[in-house]
Design a protein around this motif. Structure first.
Motif, short mmCIF file in Angstrom:
data_model
loop_
_atom_site.label_atom_id
_atom_site.label_comp_id
_atom_site.label_asym_id
_atom_site.label_seq_id
_atom_site.Cartn_x
_atom_site.Cartn_y
_atom_site.Cartn_z
N TYR A 167 0.83 -1.21 0.00
CA TYR A 167 0.00 0.00 0.00
C TYR A 167 0.86 1.25 0.00
O TYR A 167 0.53 2.25 -0.63
N SER A 168 2.01 1.16 0.67
CA SER A 168 2.86 2.34 0.78
C SER A 168 3.39 2.79 -0.56
O SER A 168 3.73 3.97 -0.74
N THR A 169 3.53 1.88 -1.52
CA THR A 169 4.02 2.28 -2.83
C THR A 169 2.92 2.90 -3.68
O THR A 169 3.20 3.54 -4.70
N CYS A 170 1.68 2.71 -3.28
CA CYS A 170 0.55 3.27 -4.03
C CYS A 170 0.19 4.68 -3.56
O CYS A 170 -0.25 5.51 -4.34
N TRP A 171 0.34 4.91 -2.27
CA TRP A 171 -0.07 6.20 -1.72
C TRP A 171 0.68 6.44 -0.42
O TRP A 171 0.78 5.55 0.41
N ALA A 172 1.24 7.59 -0.26
CA ALA A 172 1.87 7.97 1.00
C ALA A 172 1.77 9.48 1.12
O ALA A 172 1.85 10.19 0.13
N THR A 173 1.58 9.97 2.35
CA THR A 173 1.49 11.40 2.53
C THR A 173 2.87 12.04 2.51
O THR A 173 3.88 11.36 2.50
N PHE A 174 2.89 13.35 2.53
CA PHE A 174 4.14 14.09 2.63
C PHE A 174 4.43 14.45 4.08
O PHE A 174 5.41 15.12 4.36
N THR A 175 3.57 14.02 5.00
CA THR A 175 3.66 14.50 6.38
C THR A 175 3.76 13.38 7.41
O THR A 175 3.81 13.64 8.60
N GLY A 176 3.77 12.13 6.98
CA GLY A 176 3.85 11.01 7.92
C GLY A 176 5.21 10.35 7.85
O GLY A 176 6.13 10.70 8.59
N TYR A 177 5.38 9.40 6.93
CA TYR A 177 6.65 8.73 6.77
C TYR A 177 7.84 9.69 6.58
O TYR A 177 8.91 9.47 7.15
N PRO A 178 7.71 10.74 5.76
CA PRO A 178 8.89 11.59 5.51
C PRO A 178 9.43 12.32 6.73
O PRO A 178 10.52 12.89 6.67
N ALA A 179 8.70 12.30 7.85
CA ALA A 179 9.22 12.92 9.08
C ALA A 179 10.34 12.09 9.69
O ALA A 179 11.04 12.55 10.60
N ILE A 180 10.53 10.86 9.21
CA ILE A 180 11.60 9.99 9.69
C ILE A 180 12.91 10.42 9.03
O ILE A 180 12.96 10.66 7.82
N LEU A 231 -6.14 6.43 20.53
CA LEU A 231 -4.90 6.75 21.24
C LEU A 231 -4.03 7.70 20.43
O LEU A 231 -4.02 7.67 19.20
N LEU A 232 -3.27 8.52 21.13
CA LEU A 232 -2.32 9.41 20.48
C LEU A 232 -1.11 8.61 20.04
O LEU A 232 -0.53 7.85 20.82
N VAL A 233 -0.74 8.76 18.77
CA VAL A 233 0.42 8.06 18.22
C VAL A 233 1.19 9.01 17.32
O VAL A 233 0.63 9.99 16.81
N PRO A 234 2.48 8.75 17.11
CA PRO A 234 3.26 9.63 16.24
C PRO A 234 2.87 9.48 14.78
O PRO A 234 2.37 8.44 14.35
N ALA A 235 3.13 10.53 14.00
CA ALA A 235 2.68 10.58 12.61
C ALA A 235 3.17 9.41 11.75
O ALA A 235 2.38 8.84 10.99
N PRO A 236 4.44 8.99 11.83
CA PRO A 236 4.86 7.88 10.97
C PRO A 236 4.12 6.58 11.27
O PRO A 236 3.75 5.84 10.35
N VAL A 237 3.89 6.29 12.54
CA VAL A 237 3.16 5.08 12.92
C VAL A 237 1.70 5.19 12.49
O VAL A 237 1.10 4.24 11.99
#
Length: 201
Positions: free
Chosen positions: A39-52, A91-97
């Motif tokens: 799924y990650s190769t089909c769609w990913a935000t600019f504000t979740g994973y890229p914060a890593i 629950l509160l979780v960090p953006a990448p997770v």
């Protein structure tokens, strides 16, 4: 939501560990893993994973998926132990997770089957989401109580640090012609406009 109004930490930890074990024993678990990472190769935000820092799908997808499934088990445990309280379970979780959680929940048919077979609900309500995760809160306490060890701090970023990193990323996005956290641009592909230089990897 205050800690005092949430289900007891030890109870949630035990129930979440049980739910995750049952998920991993389910015949569809392998398919859920592989589908979620595709799924990650089909769609990913600019504000979740890229914060890593130095984000790489190949390196980071598997550990992020592990933590997304753990959080989903925690949310299911809170939902169960709170009598179906969606707000408590958000629950509160960090953006990448959180982004990987969305990837898992996008596997709608598989998750529906898991819910039915395991007799649990994996709650998620976008309108109840808050992006104010900080280290040391109730989510961390539940995670520890489930016996999953230390959270990988590469992914478990405080919201203030995520916002700092997104500010830096947005400078790069805007320089490349992308606006609003990568959610808009003015490229007209019908005019065969030259798009700015890309990145490798």
């Amino acid at each position: 939501m205050t800690i005092s109004s949430m289900p007891e930490v030890g109870e949630v930890g035990r129930r979440a560990a049980e739910i995750l074990d049952k998920m991993q024993e389910h015949p569809a678990y392998g398919r859920l893993q592989s589908s979620s990472m595709k799924y990650s190769t089909c769609w990913a935000t600019f504000t979740g994973y890229p914060a890593i820092s130095r984000w790489s799908l190949e390196r980071d997808a598997a550990p992020l998926l592990d933590d997304a499934l753990r959080v989903l088990a925690l949310k299911a445990a809170v939902f169960d132990l709170s009598g179906g309280d969606e707000r408590a379970a958000e629950l509160l979780v960090p953006a990448p997770v959180d982004e990987m959680i969305h990837a898992v929940l996008a596997q709608f048919t598989l998750m529906t089957r898991l819910q039915s077979d395991l007799g649990v609900t994996f709650p998620h309500a976008t309108e109840l989401e808050e992006f104010t995760y900080t280290r040391g809160g109730i989510t961390d306490a539940y995670y520890a109580a489930a016996g999953w060890g230390e959270q990988p701090l590469r992914y478990w970023l405080d919201s203030a640090e995520v916002n700092r990193r997104l500010g830096l990323l947005n400078e790069r996005y805007q320089a490349a012609g992308l606006g609003r956290d990568g959610r808009s641009h003015d490229f007209d592909f019908d005019l065969n406009e030259r798009v700015g230089a890309g990145v490798s990897g």
